[in-house]
Design a protein around this motif. Structure first.
Motif, PDB file in Angstrom:
ATOM      1  N   THR A   1       0.571  -1.299  -0.131  1.00  0.00           N
ATOM      2  CA  THR A   1      -0.128  -0.381  -0.162  1.00  0.00           C
ATOM      3  C   THR A   1       0.643   1.799   0.017  1.00  0.00           C
ATOM      4  OG1 THR A   1      -0.288  -0.042   2.596  1.00  0.00           O
ATOM      5  CG2 THR A   1      -1.816  -0.934   1.154  1.00  0.00           C
TER       6      THR A   1
ATOM      7  N   LYS B   1     -17.252  -5.814  -4.356  1.00  0.00           N
ATOM      8  CA  LYS B   1     -16.806  -4.066  -3.854  1.00  0.00           C
ATOM      9  C   LYS B   1     -14.919  -4.021  -5.170  1.00  0.00           C
ATOM     10  CE  LYS B   1     -18.606  -3.935   0.378  1.00  0.00           C
ATOM     11  NZ  LYS B   1     -18.093  -3.349   1.741  1.00  0.00           N
TER      12      LYS B   1
ATOM     13  N   SER C   1      -8.509  -0.900   1.409  1.00  0.00           N
ATOM     14  CA  SER C   1      -9.184  -1.493   1.425  1.00  0.00           C
ATOM     15  C   SER C   1      -9.069  -2.839   0.392  1.00  0.00           C
ATOM     16  CB  SER C   1     -10.829  -0.670   0.895  1.00  0.00           C
ATOM     17  OG  SER C   1     -10.753   0.409   1.973  1.00  0.00           O
TER      18      SER C   1
ATOM     19  N   PHE D   1     -13.799  -0.125  -6.636  1.00  0.00           N
ATOM     20  CA  PHE D   1     -12.667  -0.145  -5.921  1.00  0.00           C
ATOM     21  C   PHE D   1     -11.927   0.128  -7.450  1.00  0.00           C
ATOM     22  CE2 PHE D   1     -12.566  -2.559  -2.616  1.00  0.00           C
ATOM     23  CZ  PHE D   1     -13.582  -1.568  -1.358  1.00  0.00           C
TER      24      PHE D   1
ATOM     25  N   GLN E   1      -6.766  -5.955   2.578  1.00  0.00           N
ATOM     26  CA  GLN E   1      -8.339  -6.152   3.782  1.00  0.00           C
ATOM     27  C   GLN E   1      -9.365  -6.685   3.362  1.00  0.00           C
ATOM     28  OE1 GLN E   1      -9.489  -2.286   5.876  1.00  0.00           O
ATOM     29  NE2 GLN E   1      -7.358  -2.334   7.211  1.00  0.00           N
ATOM     30  N   SER E   2      -9.994  -6.692   2.347  1.00  0.00           N
ATOM     31  CA  SER E   2     -10.550  -7.745   1.905  1.00  0.00           C
ATOM     32  C   SER E   2     -10.820  -9.267   1.071  1.00  0.00           C
ATOM     33  CB  SER E   2     -11.844  -7.267   0.504  1.00  0.00           C
ATOM     34  OG  SER E   2     -12.664  -7.659  -0.069  1.00  0.00           O
TER      35      SER E   2
ATOM     36  N   GLU F   1      -6.379   5.677   0.844  1.00  0.00           N
ATOM     37  CA  GLU F   1      -7.440   4.729   1.373  1.00  0.00           C
ATOM     38  C   GLU F   1      -7.913   3.628   0.574  1.00  0.00           C
ATOM     39  OE1 GLU F   1     -10.965   7.632   1.642  1.00  0.00           O
ATOM     40  OE2 GLU F   1      -9.754   8.472   3.049  1.00  0.00           O
ATOM     41  N   LEU F   2      -8.783   3.349  -0.682  1.00  0.00           N
ATOM     42  CA  LEU F   2      -8.889   2.291  -1.031  1.00  0.00           C
ATOM     43  C   LEU F   2      -7.665   1.048  -1.533  1.00  0.00           C
ATOM     44  CD1 LEU F   2     -10.684   3.659  -4.712  1.00  0.00           C
ATOM     45  CD2 LEU F   2     -11.652   3.044  -1.821  1.00  0.00           C
TER      46      LEU F   2
ATOM     47  N   HIS G   1      -9.205 -11.307   4.409  1.00  0.00           N
ATOM     48  CA  HIS G   1     -10.635 -11.531   5.167  1.00  0.00           C
ATOM     49  C   HIS G   1     -10.844 -12.371   5.135  1.00  0.00           C
ATOM     50  CE1 HIS G   1     -14.964 -10.741   6.250  1.00  0.00           C
ATOM     51  NE2 HIS G   1     -13.967 -10.743   7.556  1.00  0.00           N
TER      52      HIS G   1
ATOM     53  N   ARG H   1      -8.258   9.058  -2.614  1.00  0.00           N
ATOM     54  CA  ARG H   1      -8.690   7.332  -2.635  1.00  0.00           C
ATOM     55  C   ARG H   1      -7.538   6.772  -3.315  1.00  0.00           C
ATOM     56  NH1 ARG H   1     -11.491   9.220  -8.938  1.00  0.00           N
ATOM     57  NH2 ARG H   1     -13.786   9.741  -8.276  1.00  0.00           N
TER      58      ARG H   1
ATOM     59  N   ASP I   1     -14.533 -10.430  -4.614  1.00  0.00           N
ATOM     60  CA  ASP I   1     -15.779  -9.660  -3.779  1.00  0.00           C
ATOM     61  C   ASP I   1     -16.329  -8.272  -4.173  1.00  0.00           C
ATOM     62  OD1 ASP I   1     -16.502  -7.235  -2.422  1.00  0.00           O
ATOM     63  OD2 ASP I   1     -14.558  -7.350  -1.127  1.00  0.00           O
TER      64      ASP I   1
END
Length: 295
Positions: free
Chosen positions: A67, A105, A139, A109, A142-143, A135-136, A146, A132, A103
């Protein structure tokens, strides 16, 4: 005097022809390529290399390094834009996965991370892009963590079928960053041609006896390496970030880089870099320099 005047006219016309390719001197008829415009792509390997449990690093987890690499790429991209006059803006940046994560999402993204600058953009668009890209990407990782179902990254297939359409634009400097540990494997693109393969794993390195200082000689003698995925990618620059060999073989990193280097050369990629999974603070200057194009 008339002879001198006519002679000067002829010299002027010839000069215009040499500069513009026509006797009229009309510059709109000449083709001008603005290589100052860039097209930056980021290909992310979402394999289990980013799993903080399986591949933990107490100094800084690998997904966190990724990141920060992405933030540095975004910083270099925006620095480049800001160095130009607004009227010359014609640049873009985007993020890819291959294959796409499950995912839904993720598609949203990647859409938000696809950014373009032209002469009509507003001043607050810079802030939007910064937000963007700060932050993205986190995410996304993490997705993937997870979800726990690491789909891997089919890098070979991406180079075979997608890189030209997705990452190469005419009249641009095309720069592709690949965030990966250097190993290449996906079940849907696992094959071999003679002794070359579409994949590279630690197990394959051992089975090919690439575990001593003579690995380059062994690779050349046995014609080992990646199967060539494309014919001519000379208008693409590639920077691989995050090479992270498994422990146990002190020559593993050298083998990984040799495979990639030979692969790039076969595909006529002239400008490339291969960087280990170092701390972002150490790699940021390299990333910024690569985007600026300054030696």
């Amino acid at each position: 005097m008339k002879k001198i005047f006519y002679l000067l006219m002829i010299v002027s016309l010839v000069s215009c022809y040499k500069e513009n390719g026509n006797l009229s001197g009309d510059k709109k008829d000449s083709v001008i390529i603005d290589s100052d415009n860039i097209n930056v792509s980021i290909l992310i390997d979402l394999s289990d290399r980013i799993d903080p449990k399986k591949n933990s690093n107490p100094t800084m987890e690998y997904f966190q390094r990724d990141t920060e690499y992405i933030k540095a790429i975004e910083k270099g991209f925006l620095n480049h834009i800001k160095s130009k006059k607004i009227i010359t803006y014609d640049d873009q940046m985007q993020v890819f996965f291959n294959p796409e994560p499950s995912d839904p999402k993720m598609n949203e993204f990647t859409q938000q991370l696809k950014v373009s600058f032209d002469k009509n953009i507003t001043k607050d668009y810079f802030t939007t892009v910064e937000k963007r890209y700060s932050e993205l990407p986190l995410s996304i990782y993490q997705s993937a963590i997870h979800d726990g179902d690491y789909i891997g990254s089919d890098i070979w297939e991406f180079f075979r079928n997608k890189v030209k359409d997705y990452c190469i634009k005419d009249d641009r400097r095309n720069i592709l960053f690949i965030l990966t540990d250097g190993y290449m494997y996906h079940k849907d693109s696992k094959f071999s041609q003679e002794k070359k393969t579409s994949y590279l794993t630690s197990k394959l390195i051992k089975s090919n006896n690439l575990t001593d200082s003579n690995f380059k000689t062994t690779i050349e003698k046995n014609k080992l390496g990646f199967v060539k995925a494309n014919e001519n990618l000379s208008n693409l620059e590639v920077i691989v970030l995050g090479i992270n060999p498994e422990k146990g073989n002190p020559f593993e990193e050298g083998v990984i880089k040799e495979y990639w280097e030979n692969w790039f050369k076969e595909m006529k990629i002239k400008n490339y870099q291969l960087k280990s999974a170092d701390l972002p603070s150490n790699l940021e200057p390299i990333i910024l320099k690569a985007i600026s194009g300054k030696n």
